[in-house]
Design a protein around this motif. Sequence first.
Motif, PDB file in Angstrom:
ATOM      1  N   ALA A 103      11.851  13.460  18.590  1.00 29.86           N
ATOM      2  CA  ALA A 103      10.586  13.680  19.297  1.00 29.86           C
ATOM      3  C   ALA A 103      10.021  15.024  18.848  1.00 29.86           C
ATOM      4  N   GLY A 104       8.702  15.079  18.700  1.00 29.12           N
ATOM      5  CA  GLY A 104       8.072  16.320  18.254  1.00 29.12           C
ATOM      6  C   GLY A 104       7.909  16.427  16.756  1.00 29.12           C
ATOM      7  N   SER A 105       8.436  15.444  16.011  1.00 29.11           N
ATOM      8  CA  SER A 105       8.300  15.487  14.550  1.00 29.11           C
ATOM      9  C   SER A 105       6.845  15.309  14.116  1.00 29.11           C
ATOM     10  N   TYR A 106       6.085  14.624  14.970  1.00 28.78           N
ATOM     11  CA  TYR A 106       4.675  14.370  14.679  1.00 28.78           C
ATOM     12  C   TYR A 106       3.849  14.666  15.929  1.00 28.78           C
ATOM     13  N   PRO A 107       2.557  14.990  15.784  1.00 28.97           N
ATOM     14  CA  PRO A 107       1.709  15.282  16.947  1.00 28.97           C
ATOM     15  C   PRO A 107       1.716  14.140  17.965  1.00 28.97           C
ATOM     16  N   GLY A 108       1.994  14.463  19.212  1.00 28.45           N
ATOM     17  CA  GLY A 108       1.967  13.461  20.277  1.00 28.45           C
ATOM     18  C   GLY A 108       3.132  12.490  20.259  1.00 28.45           C
ATOM     19  N   THR A 140       6.048  13.765   7.168  1.00 27.47           N
ATOM     20  CA  THR A 140       5.276  13.242   6.031  1.00 27.47           C
ATOM     21  C   THR A 140       3.800  13.476   6.339  1.00 27.47           C
ATOM     22  N   ALA A 141       3.089  14.091   5.407  1.00 30.23           N
ATOM     23  CA  ALA A 141       1.707  14.519   5.661  1.00 30.23           C
ATOM     24  C   ALA A 141       0.814  13.382   6.142  1.00 30.23           C
ATOM     25  N   ALA A 142       0.910  12.210   5.495  1.00 31.00           N
ATOM     26  CA  ALA A 142       0.027  11.093   5.853  1.00 31.00           C
ATOM     27  C   ALA A 142       0.316  10.589   7.268  1.00 31.00           C
ATOM     28  N   VAL A 143       1.588  10.580   7.665  1.00 27.56           N
ATOM     29  CA  VAL A 143       1.951  10.136   9.012  1.00 27.56           C
ATOM     30  C   VAL A 143       1.482  11.163  10.044  1.00 27.56           C
ATOM     31  N   THR A 144       1.581  12.444   9.704  1.00 26.87           N
ATOM     32  CA  THR A 144       1.053  13.495  10.575  1.00 26.87           C
ATOM     33  C   THR A 144      -0.443  13.281  10.806  1.00 26.87           C
ATOM     34  N   LEU A 167       0.824  -1.203   0.000  1.00 24.62           N
ATOM     35  CA  LEU A 167       0.000   0.000   0.000  1.00 24.62           C
ATOM     36  C   LEU A 167       0.862   1.259   0.000  1.00 24.62           C
ATOM     37  N   SER A 168       0.327   2.334  -0.584  1.00 24.92           N
ATOM     38  CA  SER A 168       0.984   3.634  -0.489  1.00 24.92           C
ATOM     39  C   SER A 168       0.913   4.114   0.953  1.00 24.92           C
ATOM     40  N   VAL A 169       1.626   5.198   1.250  1.00 23.14           N
ATOM     41  CA  VAL A 169       1.627   5.678   2.634  1.00 23.14           C
ATOM     42  C   VAL A 169       0.232   6.139   3.047  1.00 23.14           C
ATOM     43  N   ALA A 170      -0.495   6.804   2.150  1.00 23.22           N
ATOM     44  CA  ALA A 170      -1.853   7.253   2.495  1.00 23.22           C
ATOM     45  C   ALA A 170      -2.780   6.057   2.715  1.00 23.22           C
ATOM     46  N   GLU A 171      -2.666   5.052   1.855  1.00 19.30           N
ATOM     47  CA  GLU A 171      -3.481   3.837   2.013  1.00 19.30           C
ATOM     48  C   GLU A 171      -3.098   3.085   3.281  1.00 19.30           C
TER      49      GLU A 171
END
Length: 323
Positions: A240-245, A199-203, A174-178
């Motif tokens: 740490a802090g690269s993504y929410p939470g 990366t937007a999808a991981v965020t 699967l793609s990252v969004a999928e």
Amino acid sequence: MRSGMMVRALGAAVLGAILAAAPAAAQQKTLAIGTGGTGGVYYPLGGAIANVLTKHLPGMQATAEVTGGSVDNLKLIGSGQSEVGFSMADAALDAAQGQDKFKSGKLPVRTLMVLYPNRMHVVTVEGAGVDKMADLKGKRVSTGSPGSATEVMAFRVIEAAGLDKDKDLKRERLSVAESVNALKDRKIDAFFWVGGIPTAAVTDLAATPGIKMKLIDHSDLVEKMNAKHGKLYAAGTIPAGSYPGFDKNNSNADVWNLLVTSEKMSDDDAYRIVKTLVEQQPELVAVHKEAQGFSLQNQTLDRSPIPFHPGALKYFKEKGVGG
């Protein structure tokens, strides 16, 4: 008679206009840039590059194309369907050597620029029962879309961890969004993604209420990966802090991203493209901060396993870098 003369005069005028316009049309060059899926970093950065080149290079019309990622981009360049593309260094080396996903033949690819390090994310969520690489055994795992270098690198991480990608995992492609959507719906337990941060999808996953995202440490596998595949990978950190939470550092494997083209590109075009991207870097950083890596300091031969294009080298030499 006058009517015939008028028609001939009009015809001559139209022909003259066409001939006058011909040189301008001939000078207009189209440049297709292979990027990746819409949820990753290649796509927005590719769009920014296309805008900058179209804006600052007279006679050039650049467009960013959605693709499966590095492997697709390299094949599109090889077939002449794209002029430029993003690629991870390991996939570019495979293409140049005719290995792995490029066994049908070597591709004449060259590096325009070293961009930024791609970070391997091994993503899961609390409650999925995955705390370390060994826990992936028997789990439902996405290893990336078929045309991506995520899949290439994921297989190498899995192998270095002592797992068999076919026997030990229930594997999805699967793609990252999928992958994010599948993990949210608990249709998979984890996924691999190699990309910039954030990366937007991981965020999106990390910001989803009721979900606690986790990244699995795996930098201890880099030595084994390099022993088999050459010095392509480096131990890195997703802070740490690269993504929410996301409140703890993740130790991971990094690989450099390249902007690549065919050896057939003219030296003048390669020179102008690289010069423009370096000089207009602030416009690119405004779109995504990973463009901070588009610096002269990163243009060193040891970061690209394939040769630089002569036009790019000419510009770097003028700036006193590229050694």
